[in-house]
Write an enzyme that holds these catalytic residues in place. Sequence first.
Site, PDB file in Angstrom:
ATOM      1  N   SER A 134       0.727  -1.294   0.135  1.00 32.24           N
ATOM      2  CA  SER A 134      -0.052   0.067   0.039  1.00 32.24           C
ATOM      3  C   SER A 134       0.814   1.132   0.077  1.00 32.24           C
ATOM      4  O   SER A 134       0.250   2.564   0.058  1.00 32.24           O
ATOM      5  CB  SER A 134      -0.882  -0.157   1.184  1.00 32.24           C
ATOM      6  OG  SER A 134      -0.075  -0.045   2.300  1.00 32.24           O
ATOM      7  N   LYS A 159      -6.513   3.572   8.739  1.00 30.93           N
ATOM      8  CA  LYS A 159      -5.579   4.463   8.122  1.00 30.93           C
ATOM      9  C   LYS A 159      -6.182   6.042   8.035  1.00 30.93           C
ATOM     10  O   LYS A 159      -5.450   6.971   8.238  1.00 30.93           O
ATOM     11  CB  LYS A 159      -5.267   4.064   6.781  1.00 30.93           C
ATOM     12  CG  LYS A 159      -4.380   2.856   6.482  1.00 30.93           C
ATOM     13  CD  LYS A 159      -4.546   2.439   4.905  1.00 30.93           C
ATOM     14  CE  LYS A 159      -3.422   1.056   4.852  1.00 30.93           C
ATOM     15  NZ  LYS A 159      -3.307   0.587   3.501  1.00 30.93           N
TER      16      LYS A 159
END
EC number: 3.4.21.-
Length: 815
Positions: A743, A786
Amino acid sequence: MSSVSPIQIPSRLPLLLTHEGVLLPGSTMRTSVDSARNLQLVRSRLLKGTSLQSTILGVIPNTPDPASDAQDLPPLHRIGTAALAVQVVGSNWPKPHYTLLITGLCRFQIVQVLKEKPYPVAEVEQLDRLEEFPNTCKTREELGELSEQFYKYAVQLVEMLDMSVPAVAKLRRLLDSLPREALPDILTSIIRTSNKEKLQILDAVSLEERFKMTIPLLVRQIEGLKLLQKTRKHKQDDDKRVIAIRPIRRITHIPGALEDEDEDEDHDDIVMLEKKIRTSSMPEQAHKVCVKEIKRLKKMPQSMPEYALTRNYLELMVELPWNKSTTDRLDIRAARILLDNDHYAMEKLKKRVLEYLAVRQLKNNLKGPILCFVGPPGVGKTSVGRSVAKTLGREFHRIALGGVCDQSDIRGHRRTYVGSMPGRIINGLKTVGVNNPVFLLDEVDKLGKSLQGDPAAALLEVLDPEQNHNFTDHYLNVAFDLSQVLFIATANTTATIPPALLDRMEIIQVPGYTQEEKIEIAHRHLIPKQLEQHGLTPQQIQIPQVTTLDIITRYTREAGVRSLDRKFGAICRAVAVKVAEGQHKEAKLDHSDVAEGEGCKEHILEDAKPESINDATDLALPPEMPILIDFHALKDILGPPMYEMEVSERLSQPGVAIGLAWTPLGGEIMFVEASRMDGEGQLTLTGQLGDVMKESAHLAISWLRSNAKKYHLTNASGNFDLLDNTDIHLHFPAGAVTKDGPSAGVTIVTCLASLFSGRLVRSDVAMTGEITLRGLVLPVGGIKDKVLAAHRAGLKQVIIPQRNEKDLEEIPGND
C-alpha cells in the site's frame, strides 16, 4: 488341635505398647509402630525371628511408648492381650515406621517386668484358656440365663441390619458357629464402643462379668438402630446401610489413614452420587456410562488410584448442565438502551446483537452464532462481549487463549493419564452451570503450536455450528451439546488465524476510535471510573473537553483508549495527593485555632509574620475546589507532550510524502523521504523494508522513468533519463520497525515525483494505494484505520484508490 489339652502362650512375652485402640481376643487390628522401643521390638523380634513363637507379642493398651530410649518406661496396664503378628509392612515416609496386622489370642496378666531395654519383656500369666471349646449343652448350663440373654440380643442386633451385606451375613453365621465364651469380645470389637468401654471388657476376667458388661452395650446399639430406622422410613430398601458394624480389622494410628467415620461418610457420598445420577437429566448415552462407572466404583477399594479418578469423573458428569439453561431477555428496546449505555460507537456490533435477539423472538431453537471481533487493542472487544451476555441475561465466561499450545487445553486429557482433567470448554460449562452461556475466546489469533498438538485445529469442532452439537471432550468421552452456546472470539489480526478456523467465524471489524469518539468515551466512561477508583468527586476535579483533546493528541497516539485511561489515572492520583495534603493542613490549622495561644507574647509573634504563614498555607493547600485541569496542569502532571504536530515541518522540501500503513495495533502515518546525488544510476532503499515494499519502490522508479517526458521530470542535469549519472536514496524513517506491504506504492511515486519536479507535496495530505507497472492504482485494506490515523495526526485530506470508495461508508462524519 486337641479338645482337652489347653494351648499355652509363652511365659515370657515382649510387650508392644499402644496408646490408641484396644485389641480384644478374637479381633484383629492394624497399628502403627514409630516409637523407639516398639521399633526395636519389630526389628529384633519379628523381622529376625524364624519360629511361630517369635511372632507372639503382648499388646499393652492405654500405655504410650516414650519417644526415646532414655526416658523411663511408663506404668503399664495390668492386663493385656497376647497377639499373633500376621503381617509387617515398613515405610520411610513421612518418617520410618512399621504397620502391624495383629490378631488377639487371649488375656494375660503381667507378673513382673524382666527388662526395659531395648524393648520391654515381661513374665506373664495366662488368664484365658485357648482350647477349642466343645459346642455342647454343658457350656450353656454353666452360663445359664445370662448366656441366653446375650445371644438373643446379639441375634436381634444382626437381624436389624441389611442381610444382603456380606459382612452381616458372615456375622450371623458366626453367632451360631462360635462358642458363646468368645462372643462378648468379638461383638464388643465390632459395635460402636469407646476405648474406655473396650478397656473395661478387657479387664473383665470373669466370663459372667464380661457378659453382664457387654449386654448393655448391645441394648444401646439396638435402641440406636431403632431410632435411626424410624427417621429413615421414607428410604428405599436398597439404601440400607450398615451403621452399627465396624470392620473387624480396625485401622488405628496410621499416618494418612481414614477412620471408620470417614469410611461411612464416603459410603454416604457414593449413595448420594448414585441418587444424583438417577435423578439427573443427562442423555441416555451419558447415563449408561455413569451407571457403569458407579458400579465399578462400588467394587473398587478406596486405596486404588483409580478410585479418586472415577469419583471425580462421576462428580463432573453430575455437575454438568446437560439441560439447564437461562431464559434470554428478548426485549430489543431494552437491549438497545443497555448497549448504548455501556459502549459508545461500535454500531456494527450492536446491530449484530440486536439481529440475533430479533431472530430469537421468531425462532426458539436458534443455534448460537460464532462471532469474531477483530480490531486493535484497547477498543473494547472483551468488554463488549461481557455487555452482550448482560444484554441477553446469560452467564458469561472468558477463556484466555493467548499462548495456549496444547490441544488438550481445548479437548481435555484422556482419563488414562495421571492428573487428567477436562478441557477449558467443559470446565467453563461446569463453572457457569448452564448450557447456553456467552463464551469469550480471548486472543484467538495468539494460539501456539507444539508437539502436544495444534489447539487451533481442536477449536474447529468447537466453533462449527454443524458439529458442536456433538462435541466430545477426551476426558468425558461422551458427546455434549454446545449448539446453544454463544461463542465470541477476539483477535487483533486475522493474518495469524488459520484459514479453516477463520472460515467458521463471522468476522466483525472493530476499528479504532476517532478523536470525537474518544472524547465522548472519556467523559461518559473513563473519567467517572477513574474518579470512583481514586475516591474523588466531580466537586473536587474537573477535566474539560479541551484538556481531553490535548491528552488525546499530544500524550497518546493509539487506536483504543487504554493509554488515555492511564493518563486520566495519573491526573487523578496527582489531584488526590493535593486533596489529601490540603485536608491534613486544614486539620492542623483547625487544631491550632482551638488551642488558643497562651500569653501576649505568643499573639505578638503570630501577628508579626502573617504573610509568611499565609504564603506557606497557600503552597500547601490546593486551589479552591474544584481543581480545573488545564494545559499547564497537564504539563506539570504528565510532563512535556510526547507527540508534536511535526507534519508541516517534515514536508518543507521536495522529496517527502506521507503514506498510511495498517498494523495490528491500528493505523499509522508513515513518512517517505527521497534524495538524489551524482552516481551510476543505483537505487538505495533503507528503513528495514520487506520484499513487497522493495518491489513497490522498483515499480515506482520504473513507472516514473517511462513517463518522465509526460510529467516533465528531469534529473539534475536536465535529462529525462532519471537515473542517468544519478543515484537515488529512498528512506523510510523509524528504521527499527519492520515495514512491508503493497500500500506504499502511491506514496513512493509521489515522493519521487516531488523530488524530480522540485515541487513540494502538500503538508496536509496523506495517501495510500498499490501501483502496477502500467500505472494502475489498486485497492488496499484497512481504509478506516488508515483514515483515523491521518485524522489523529491532524491531516485534512487523504488520497485513496477509487475502488476503495465503498469503504468510506464505515468512516463516521466529523461533526
